[in-house]
Design an enzyme around this catalytic site. Structure first.
Site, PDB file in Angstrom:
ATOM      1  CD  GLU A 136     -11.095  17.356   8.628  1.00 10.79           C
ATOM      2  OE1 GLU A 136     -10.299  16.891   9.482  1.00 10.79           O
ATOM      3  OE2 GLU A 136     -12.263  17.631   8.883  1.00 10.79           O
ATOM      4  CD  GLU A 145     -14.181  12.928  14.072  1.00  9.55           C
ATOM      5  OE1 GLU A 145     -13.319  13.206  13.210  1.00  9.55           O
ATOM      6  OE2 GLU A 145     -15.367  13.264  13.991  1.00  9.55           O
TER       7      GLU A 145
END
Length: 280
Positions: A136, A145
């Site tokens: 994920e 990210e």
């Protein structure tokens, strides 16, 4: 759930229970609150669970790599789906808790948690390749990210030819929006803050991305695909620059842009899709 797989961590990191405020500063993914928030995202978590449990024929007797395993929930789903062994990689202090969680749920013999950076670790003895990679990895704006590059590194190093990735396709959509009230709240606020002129901040604030809900009435254009990538074959590249053209529908020169995403778990027979759909 995904946590951190590619960021640096201080040497000699303590167990989560013994961490101080200084340790948490350098190891933000050891915070239990972050994992609570991710686990309570039932739409996201159940999409992964369903993609695995509804397709046990894909996982039966397979070796699975979970990149950024966090608390180990995806690793345990993979084990439930029939994986022969699951290797979870997690560089933050939550890896210690993940091992305890996995043991408490009876998976200690089928799930191994490796604490370390994905680019620096080696697979446990007896494993040189994996059949499936799960992760994920998505952040705000899909790529915020920057964890996708860790997944692609793992794919190139350890995934067998013909192996599967979950998810395996990512799409990003863009559209123009206009919301004068929202603009006043976020930008005009700086004109007078407790009586002080802080308007010099506006020019920088307008460039800063915001994570929020866009009302359908604020959308004035069609949505168009900005990025479509197959995780099976794509290479890591920094996101491209997008320039907004002038339009008569907006009250300022460069209209705000809204971005949404779609992730496909299409390798499975019973396909799953995770979306934040375009408003139009």
């Amino acid at each position: 759930m995904a946590s951190s797989a590619g960021a640096a961590t201080p040497p000699g990191a303590p167990e989560v229970e013994d961490m101080t405020a200084k340790d948490y500063y350098f190891d933000s993914y050891a915070h239990f609150g972050i994992h609570e928030e991710m686990l309570k995202d039932t739409v996201r978590t159940t999409a992964y669970r369903d993609a695995m449990l509804n397709n046990p024929h894909l996982f039966k007797d397979k070796v699975v790599l979970d990149v950024g395993c966090g608390t180990g929930v995806l690793s345990m789903f993979a084990a439930q789906a029939g994986a022969r062994h699951v290797i979870g990689v997690e560089m933050s202090g939550i890896a210690i808790s993940a091992r305890k969680i996995i043991a408490a749920n009876g998976f200690a013999d089928r799930i191994t948690v490796v604490k370390g950076k994905i680019e620096e670790i080696e697979l446990p003895d007896g494993f040189d390749k994996v059949d499936i990679i799960i992760s994920e990895w998505m952040g705000y704006f899909l790529l915020y990210e920057s964890m996708l590059n860790s997944v692609l590194f793992a794919r190139d190093k350890w995934l067998r030819p013909g192996g599967l990735l979950f998810p395996d396709k990512a799409e990003m959509y863009i559209c123009g929006i206009e919301d004068l009230e929202y603009r006043r709240q976020k930008l005009d606020f700086w004109d007078s803050v407790y009586g002080f002129d802080m308007s010099c901040i506006k020019s920088a604030a307008i460039l800063e991305p915001l994570v929020d809900i866009v009302e359908p009435a604020s959308v004035f254009s069609d949505s168009a695909p900005l990025l479509v990538r197959s995780c099976r074959v794509c290479r890591w590249r920094a996101p491209r620059r997008v320039r907004a053209a002038h339009t008569e529908h907006t009250t300022h020169r460069s209209p705000p842009l809204s971005l949404s995403l779609s992730l496909s778990l299409s390798s499975s027979h019973a396909r799953s899709r995770l979306t934040s759909p375009p408003a139009r």
